[in-house]
Motif scaffolding. Structure first.
Motif, short mmCIF file in Angstrom:
data_model
loop_
_atom_site.label_atom_id
_atom_site.label_comp_id
_atom_site.label_asym_id
_atom_site.label_seq_id
_atom_site.Cartn_x
_atom_site.Cartn_y
_atom_site.Cartn_z
N ILE A 40 -3.81 -6.00 -0.96
CA ILE A 40 -4.59 -5.04 -1.39
C ILE A 40 -5.11 -4.96 -2.49
O ILE A 40 -6.29 -4.08 -2.92
CB ILE A 40 -3.64 -3.99 -0.78
N ASP A 67 -5.66 6.69 -1.15
CA ASP A 67 -6.44 5.61 0.24
C ASP A 67 -6.13 6.61 1.59
O ASP A 67 -7.01 5.99 2.46
CB ASP A 67 -5.67 4.64 0.17
N ARG A 73 2.31 1.53 -3.36
CA ARG A 73 1.19 2.00 -4.41
C ARG A 73 1.47 3.76 -4.03
O ARG A 73 1.25 4.43 -4.90
CB ARG A 73 0.22 1.94 -4.32
N ARG A 74 0.91 4.07 -2.57
CA ARG A 74 1.41 5.85 -2.70
C ARG A 74 2.95 6.42 -2.77
O ARG A 74 2.87 7.55 -3.28
CB ARG A 74 1.22 6.06 -0.69
N GLN A 106 0.71 -1.19 0.52
CA GLN A 106 0.07 0.24 -0.34
C GLN A 106 1.02 1.41 0.33
O GLN A 106 0.78 2.11 -0.53
CB GLN A 106 -1.32 0.28 0.87
N TRP A 136 1.04 -7.78 -1.74
CA TRP A 136 -0.29 -7.07 -3.09
C TRP A 136 -0.84 -7.87 -3.05
O TRP A 136 -2.42 -7.52 -3.30
CB TRP A 136 1.24 -7.03 -4.64
#
Lengths: 323, 64
Positions: free
Chosen positions: B53, A247, A100-101, A97, B50
């Motif tokens: 999520i 998110d 991704r950020r 996560q 991964w």
């Protein structure tokens, strides 16, 4: 008279230093005569040799003792603080996560100047983006085709196998656009700098509001204590709420710096998750095998370790004496 | 001991039986060990990978 004898005695000391062997006999003879057997000469000799010893040690230390620094501390840059990165623990993966950020921060902020040329779009699939997202992102860019039948090179939309496009055509264009300073490629930056993640995080968050008094900041440069030389062409870029995270995480400066640092660590070491998982398996198996080895060794050696050798002398009657 | 004798006769006495036993147990052990360790790994890294999520973004793609 006394002065002369004192002078002579010092001369003797130096002569003695030159050839001690002869002087020892001389000194023995003179000592036996009694008159000049003063401890003064001995004291002088001791003092002189001590001075020579201390002097040579000092000279040696002067030559080889202190560490030679090629640069001043300002030129080295401030050492980055050690941060407890979770993804750097032995058995922890990247927080995907956060990756991704971090990729979002790279895309919206860093990518304006810095390239990430060693990372293809396919690397994002299954780690940061879904296939569709990655394909859509790749198609936003144009790449050269192979030459067609007329030898013309045309443009085509990007595919998953393409690498991330650089913001500038070449290094010269990048230098020209950035006041002569080249924004380095960030693909391997975590591996390429001392301190790795700590350094990048410190650099991104370490810009003071204004340079400290007395600091020399060149024209077009910004002050950052963590950058070697303290004058960095990149200005502070991360400010609170610069990016709108999808998110819902609050985009504070340090949050963005942490995310983008972890993302750059992923870009430099995309194999880390698998590597650590294999490492866990290897460590478990080898520790079991090691324990078994130790057990087998102790088992085999048990009788050697616990035996007792006793010597029973032969009885007289059994001993055959030579005739 | 009698059972051990049967095991010996069945798996180790003849060379081809021995070979088959070694190969089969190697494969079985590998699969078992890998699966177990992967489960342990996923448990250590719960919520970080991964696949944990992925669901959020796959659903978003389906809506389009």
């Amino acid at each position: 008279m006394f002065a002369r004898s004192g002078l002579r005695s010092t001369q003797r000391v130096f002569a003695g230093a030159r050839n001690g062997a002869i002087n020892v006999t001389k000194r023995a003879a003179s000592t036996s005569s009694g008159a000049e057997a003063s401890p003064v000469r001995l004291n002088i000799a001791a003092a002189a040799s001590t001075a020579v010893a201390i002097g040579s040690i000092a000279w040696y230390y002067h030559l080889y003792g202190p560490t030679a620094h090629a640069m001043t501390p300002a030129e080295e840059g401030l050492h980055a603080t050690k941060y407890p990165w979770v993804h750097q623990q032995w058995f922890k993966t990247f927080d995907h996560q956060a990756l991704r950020r971090g990729f979002q921060v790279y895309r919206e902020v860093c990518a304006a100047c810095h390239s990430l040329q060693r990372v293809p779009y396919r690397a994002f699939v299954g780690t940061i983006l879904t296939v569709d997202e990655a394909k859509a992102m790749a198609e936003e860019n144009e790449y050269d085709t192979e030459p067609n039948d007329q030898g013309e090179i045309e443009k085509r939309p990007g595919k998953l196998s393409d690498y991330l496009p650089a913001p500038y055509k070449n290094d010269e264009a990048a230098r020209f656009a950035n006041n002569g300073a080249l924004p380095p490629d960030l693909s391997l930056m975590v591996k390429a700098r001392h301190g790795g993640c700590d350094y990048i995080f410190s650099l991104l968050t370490g810009y003071p509001d204004e340079p400290p008094a007395g600091a020399q900041v060149g024209a077009g440069l910004n002050f950052n204590p963590y950058f070697p030389g303290t004058g960095i062409a990149m200005a502070r870029v991360l400010y609170d709420d610069l990016v709108d995270y999808e998110d819902g995480t609050r985009a504070s400066t340090s949050q963005m710096a942490k995310d983008v640092t972890e993302f750059l660590n992923w870009a430099a070491e995309p194999e880390m998750d698998d590597r650590k998982r294999t490492g866990l398996k290897v460590l478990v198996v080898t520790s079991i095998l090691f324990a078994a080895t130790v057990w087998v060794k102790r088992y085999k050696w048990a009788y050697l370790k616990s035996r007792k050798i006793a010597y029973a002398p032969p009885k007289d009657a059994n001993v055959q004496h030579r005739q | 001991m009698a059972q051990l004798g049967t095991v010996y006769n069945l798996f180790f006495r003849r060379n081809y039986a021995m070979l088959a036993t070694v190969f089969t147990t190697a494969f079985a052990w590998e699969m078992l060990y890998d699966n177990t360790m992967n489960k342990v790994w996923d448990n250590i890294n719960k919520g970080r990978q991964w696949k944990d999520i992925r669901q959020k973004y796959i659903q978003g793609a389906d809506d389009e």
